[in-house]
Design an enzyme around this catalytic site. Structure first.
Site, PDB file in Angstrom:
ATOM      1  N   ALA A 150      11.111  66.252  94.145  1.00 18.99           N
ATOM      2  CA  ALA A 150      11.088  65.926  95.573  1.00 18.99           C
ATOM      3  C   ALA A 150      12.507  66.048  96.111  1.00 18.99           C
ATOM      4  CB  ALA A 150      10.541  64.515  95.807  1.00 18.99           C
ATOM      5  N   MET A 151      12.640  66.023  97.434  1.00 20.98           N
ATOM      6  CA  MET A 151      13.943  66.144  98.075  1.00 20.98           C
ATOM      7  C   MET A 151      13.981  65.283  99.325  1.00 20.98           C
ATOM      8  SD  MET A 151      16.926  67.372  97.878  1.00 20.98           S
ATOM      9  CE  MET A 151      18.261  67.086  99.034  1.00 20.98           C
ATOM     10  N   GLU A 152      15.101  64.566  99.478  1.00 17.93           N
ATOM     11  CA  GLU A 152      15.216  63.476 100.449  1.00 17.93           C
ATOM     12  C   GLU A 152      15.641  63.911 101.838  1.00 17.93           C
ATOM     13  OE1 GLU A 152      19.332  63.633  98.274  1.00 17.93           O
ATOM     14  OE2 GLU A 152      17.218  63.884  97.753  1.00 17.93           O
TER      15      GLU A 152
ATOM     16  N   HIS B 113      16.978  57.197  99.314  1.00 16.63           N
ATOM     17  CA  HIS B 113      17.986  58.184  99.728  1.00 16.63           C
ATOM     18  C   HIS B 113      18.238  58.170 101.231  1.00 16.63           C
ATOM     19  CE1 HIS B 113      19.081  60.245  96.124  1.00 16.63           C
ATOM     20  NE2 HIS B 113      17.876  60.701  95.849  1.00 16.63           N
TER      21      HIS B 113
ATOM     22  N   HIS C   9      11.881  56.466  95.539  1.00 21.63           N
ATOM     23  CA  HIS C   9      13.174  57.068  95.184  1.00 21.63           C
ATOM     24  C   HIS C   9      13.717  57.856  96.387  1.00 21.63           C
ATOM     25  CE1 HIS C   9      15.766  59.536  92.283  1.00 21.63           C
ATOM     26  NE2 HIS C   9      15.825  60.234  93.404  1.00 21.63           N
ATOM     27  N   GLU C  10      12.878  58.722  96.943  1.00 20.38           N
ATOM     28  CA  GLU C  10      13.341  59.535  98.074  1.00 20.38           C
ATOM     29  C   GLU C  10      13.617  58.671  99.293  1.00 20.38           C
ATOM     30  OE1 GLU C  10      14.153  62.484  97.311  1.00 20.38           O
ATOM     31  OE2 GLU C  10      13.142  62.367  95.370  1.00 20.38           O
TER      32      GLU C  10
ATOM     33  N   GLU D 213      19.169  71.713  98.020  1.00 18.80           N
ATOM     34  CA  GLU D 213      20.130  71.031  97.150  1.00 18.80           C
ATOM     35  C   GLU D 213      20.418  71.853  95.893  1.00 18.80           C
ATOM     36  OE1 GLU D 213      20.994  66.432  96.206  1.00 18.80           O
ATOM     37  OE2 GLU D 213      19.058  67.138  95.526  1.00 18.80           O
TER      38      GLU D 213
END
Length: 828
Positions: free
Chosen positions: A266-268, A303, A299-300, A127
């Site tokens: 973090a990344m979803e 997503h 949160h992730e 991202e």
């Protein structure tokens, strides 16, 4: 033309002319352990329809070896970021054979070599636009497709992607894993990880759904992985979101991997969520840290619906995923896990980020005007995340929980696997709530800036609520009394306001909290009587959310120069030791450290710093054994001791094992304590070498680098300066360590000579380094001088500099100007 910086206009034209069907990506990672500098072979096969005769693919790597269009070899037309395709038919199959480069910045395919066990670990992070560092692709969110990943890697490695393996072939020392095709997703949320990761399996079941769960981490950190709690939060989240969104989790499996040297929290990625290893404590951890990890997990997970299932067309509507996920992380934490006080921490810490960002000259609406990828990269900020979440909380107060979640359900049902804009969500919300949401959208999503709220009382005792930058708010005003040593709520008055001035009927009270329960997004001020109550009795306020709003009001008033910085520090010294909420305490400790470095004038700073060290030391001794507060005060004491060595003997004693009962001095706290001694000249390179021998891990080597760069010697600081700018082999973590060492202890006498040189370097570094590393340099090395002259000259002379670079410099100028202005204000 910078062809790597894709624009909104050209990508819109491309998606109008190209309909992507599927992508197959073959990665050869077999040489990763030995050949990190030679890159990795990557082959991409794309199937797409086209109405144009030509287009381009995005790729950033070492070379493109071959391009085949509809079975015919074509001359390679590659400029370093784009592969031009010509002679396209209505239906096309394109194959690109290339070589990608392993990353040290967390952009693309990152490679980490673990010194503990000599193992190599790989993972991707894309991202907003770094999948093109791994595959040839259409790098824009509105071109979704099914992706099939095929990975060759050493035997014995875990190989992971968004989907589960469909086939595994094992050879001599190598394995090939072909994964099942994904459902339609955007390129930036595809993912691959490979390495000898430790694995913990679990499952989540609901009706006919059976979702395999996996948690992964480097083997050398496996003993610290709190997998039971991580899996418990994961199951609680899947229970909550499945019910709340009335749309089954669509991605087949749910793996979560904690990775080294990550450049995000973090990344979803659907089916393979990546997290920074910072969420794994190597020893002691506070409940606030675990709450933060749970919030990020949720949160992730949000997503998976907001962002992955339904994705914004372009980065203008980044809020359609990030604001919602930020809101949902706090909401789900509060209602579905043991971390019921998530909104308390949100009020005091997360919104502080939003308030700060929203007062910069570069602030922007939540729905922003994002013209290109560089602008998109910088908009992962406090507006898009925290302000957006705060505004959604105000929206829920406005329309109600039921309407909000029903609007979300309809939004997913109508747009699953598609791309949307603001209007697509507002249409659903308007239909459910029976309200025209256009006025609300204009007031909250399409304007910038933060309102301030406070009460005025005239000579006759009439109260008026004043609002700067008028917007519609639904809020509560809390009236609190002092009763038997406590501060307790007597009454709440709920009202809607929209104007600059609103008369309100309020009884007298010892403490009046405007925006009680923190329903709306606005800075609030305390009246004189309330401030006096707070100075005497802040820690006696029973409700933690009320304390959060008060701590926030004090911090904002200090930043704005309306509350003297020394008075703020005195309130913290008096009441932080009695703050029972660990999330609030940790935030307040960070704020007071910032205040001492930036907002206290020179004449008072040395004495205030010394008093703070004494207060932190005393609070550490008095905290309950083994408590989160004890650990928080130990960290605060270590941080403060890098700025004054008055307690150096106590710091050394803690390193030698003389610590309060119950305190766990883990490797990270040991490095904090030692670095404080090094920074003040009370320890040296031999001490650092001995500590690194004790902790010869990836984290230990990074900490040692920072400590060595912190030595109070002009030649050492110059070496750190040169390393940061010039050593392109540094990973993102090692770069941060050099920067932190260079700035350690606030020693302007050692580093002021570099102020002018900074402005001669930033243009070149922006054009030659990746945006991730360039941003760290531009922000981390901005000079904290006592004048705006240098930065103003650069801005005047570089009006044609890249907009993203100018934005960063303008923001840093604003931070410096605020510090100078606040320090110049002296109040009794």
């Amino acid at each position: 033309m910078d062809t790597a910086n894709l624009s909104r206009q050209e990508t819109a034209a491309r998606s109008a002319a190209v309909t992507l069907r599927s992508i197959r990506v073959e990665l050869d990672l077999t040489g990763a352990p030995e050949r990190a500098r030679t890159g990795f072979p990557t082959t991409t096969s794309l199937e797409f329809d086209a109405t144009a005769e030509s287009t381009w693919l995005d790729f950033i790597g070492e070379e493109v070896r071959r391009v085949v269009v509809n079975g015919e070899d074509r001359a390679v037309d590659f400029d370093g970021s784009r592969i031009v395709l010509t002679g396209l038919a209505p239906s096309n199959v394109v194959r690109v054979e290339a070589v990608g480069a392993y990353s040290r910045s967390g952009e693309g395919l990152h490679r980490f070599h673990d010194p503990v066990d000599d193992a190599t670990y790989l993972y991707t992070q894309y991202e907003p636009a770094d999948s093109r560092r791994v595959m040839a692709c259409f790098e824009q969110p509105d071109m979704k497709a099914a992706y099939t990943f095929v990975v060759d890697a050493p035997s014995g490695w875990e190989i992971l992607s968004n989907q589960s393996p469909a086939r595994t072939d094992r050879g001599l020392g190598i394995q090939r894993v072909e994964f099942a095709p994904t459902l339609p997703i955007s390129s930036y949320i595809t993912a691959v990880a490979a390495g000898p990761y430790a694995r913990v399996d679990g499952a989540w079941e609901r009706g006919e759904q059976h979702i395999p769960l996996g948690v992964f981490v480097r083997r050398s950190l496996a003993e610290h992985l709190e997998s039971d709690e991580i899996l418990e939060v994961t199951r609680q989240g899947l229970d909550f979101f499945t019910d709340a969104f009335a749309y089954p989790y669509p991605w087949g499996k749910y793996d979560q991997i904690f990775v080294p040297e990550y450049n995000l929290g973090a990344m979803e990625n659907p089916g393979l969520v990546t997290f920074t290893e910072s969420y794994i404590s190597r020893g002691a951890a506070t409940d606030a840290q675990r709450a933060g990890r749970a919030n990020t997990i949720l949160h992730e997970m949000a997503h998976m619906w907001f962002g992955d299932l339904v994705t914004m067309k372009w980065w203008d509507d980044l809020w359609l995923k990030e604001s919602f996920a930020d809101y949902m992380g706090a909401h789900a934490s509060a209602v579905a896990t043991r971390f019921h006080d998530a909104w308390v921490t949100f009020a005091a810490k997360r919104k502080a980020w939003a308030y700060q960002q929203d007062q910069l000259p570069t602030t922007h609406p939540i729905v922003a005007d994002i013209t290109d990828l560089e602008a998109a990269k910088l908009n992962f900020d406090g507006i898009t995340y925290a302000k957006g979440a705060a505004v959604l909380k105000q929206l829920v107060a406005f329309v109600g929980d039921d309407a909000f979640f029903e609007g979300a359900r309809r939004y997913f049902a109508a747009n699953a696997f598609g791309n949307t804009t603001l209007d697509d969500f507002l249409v659903q919300l308007s239909a459910v709530s029976g309200r025209d949401m256009s006025d609300w959208s204009r007031a909250w999503l399409q304007t910038s800036g933060v309102s301030a709220l406070w009460l005025e009382t005239d000579a006759e005792g009439r109260r008026t609520l004043i609002q700067t930058e008028p917007r519609p708010h639904r809020l509560r005003i809390g009236l609190y009394d002092r009763v038997d040593g406590r501060v307790v709520l007597r009454e709440q008055v709920e009202l809607d306001i929209a104007d600059e001035r609103t008369e309100v009927e309020l009884a007298d009270a010892d403490l009046v909290i405007v925006n009680d329960d923190d329903l709306t997004y606005a800075k609030t001020r305390l009246d004189g009587r309330s401030l006096a109550t707070v100075e005497d009795s802040l820690s006696a306020i029973e409700d933690p959310l009320a304390r959060a709003v008060v701590w926030s009001a004090l911090w904002n008033a200090t930043r704005d120069g309306e509350l003297d910085a020394v008075r703020y520090v005195a309130i913290v010294r008096a009441h932080a030791p009695g703050e029972a909420n660990i999330g609030l305490l940790s935030g307040v400790l960070l704020n007071v450290a910032y205040t001492l470095r930036h907002f206290v004038d020179d004449a008072r700073s040395a004495e205030e710093q010394r008093q703070w060290i004494e207060s932190a030391w005393r609070a550490l001794q008095e905290a309950d054994a083994g408590s989160d507060a004890q650990l928080s005060w130990a960290r605060a004491f270590a941080t403060a001791s890098a700025y004054d060595d008055v307690r150096h003997a106590d710091v050394r004693a803690m390193l030698d094992g003389q610590v309060p009962d119950g305190l766990v001095v883990d490797p990270d706290l040991r490095w904090q304590l030692l670095t404080a001694l090094v920074t003040t000249g009370r320890a040296g390179a031999d001490d650092v070498a001995a500590e690194q021998t004790r902790d010869d891990t990836g984290s230990g080597r990074t900490a040692a680098r920072r400590a060595l760069a912190s030595r109070p010697d002009a030649a050492v600081r110059r070496a750190a300066w040169e390393n940061a700018w010039s050593d392109t082999s540094l990973s993102n973590d090692h770069l941060d360590a050099e920067i932190a060492g260079f700035r350690a202890g606030g020693r302007r006498d050692l580093i002021a000579e570099f102020d002018a040189e900074y402005f001669t370097r930033i243009g070149d570094v922006w054009s030659t380094r990746s945006i991730e590393l360039a941003k760290r340099l531009v922000l981390g090395l901005f000079p904290s001088s006592d004048s705006l002259d240098l930065v103003d000259s650069w801005l005047a002379e570089n009006t044609e500099a890249p907009a993203a670079l100018r934005r960063l410099v303008i923001e840093q100028r604003d931070h410096l100007e605020r510090s100078l202005r606040v320090r110049a204000i002296t109040r009794p």
